[in-house]
Design a protein around this motif. Structure first.
Motif, PDB file in Angstrom:
ATOM      1  N   LEU A  63       0.806  -1.218   0.000  1.00 10.95           N
ATOM      2  CA  LEU A  63       0.000   0.000   0.000  1.00 10.95           C
ATOM      3  C   LEU A  63       0.841   1.271   0.000  1.00 10.95           C
ATOM      4  O   LEU A  63       0.506   2.235  -0.689  1.00 10.95           O
ATOM      5  N   TYR A  66       1.865   1.963  -3.412  1.00 12.60           N
ATOM      6  CA  TYR A  66       0.758   2.461  -4.222  1.00 12.60           C
ATOM      7  C   TYR A  66       0.496   3.940  -3.943  1.00 12.60           C
ATOM      8  O   TYR A  66       0.160   4.694  -4.845  1.00 12.60           O
ATOM      9  N   VAL A  76      -6.072   5.078  -3.522  1.00 10.70           N
ATOM     10  CA  VAL A  76      -5.587   4.258  -2.409  1.00 10.70           C
ATOM     11  C   VAL A  76      -5.537   5.046  -1.110  1.00 10.70           C
ATOM     12  O   VAL A  76      -5.756   4.496  -0.036  1.00 10.70           O
TER      13      VAL A  76
END
Length: 95
Positions: A63, A66, A76
């Motif tokens: 994450l 991202y 995100v």
């Protein structure tokens, strides 16, 4: 020749599963498309599905990567995405 007992077989199977599980968890491939199962929950604030939660947990180590991607950052890092993560029991990591 002595045959292994059923308890030995069970112990062997458990150890094998643990070893394979460890290898699988360390071989994560960061692929933002894996999070497509969460698109509905992120864009419309619906309850995330079990598939979404599983994919989110798999991709959790990715994450922060991202968030740094300009193409993915807004989606995100959105409040809805963070709510989905909390709902799935996988809070967003501190990047």
């Amino acid at each position: 020749m002595k045959t292994p007992s059923s308890s030995s077989y069970v112990v062997f199977c458990v150890m094998l599963v643990l070893l394979l599980g460890t290898q699988v968890s360390t071989a994560i491939t960061c692929n933002p498309l894996e999070l497509s199962a969460c698109a509905g929950a992120i864009t419309s604030s619906t309850t995330p599905t079990a598939l979404c939660c599983n994919k989110l947990k798999e991709q959790r180590p990715c994450l922060c990567q991202y968030v740094k991607d300009p193409n993915l950052q807004k989606l995100v890092n959105s409040p809805n995405a963070r709510n989905v993560a909390v709902t799935c029991g996988s809070p967003f990591p501190t990047c």
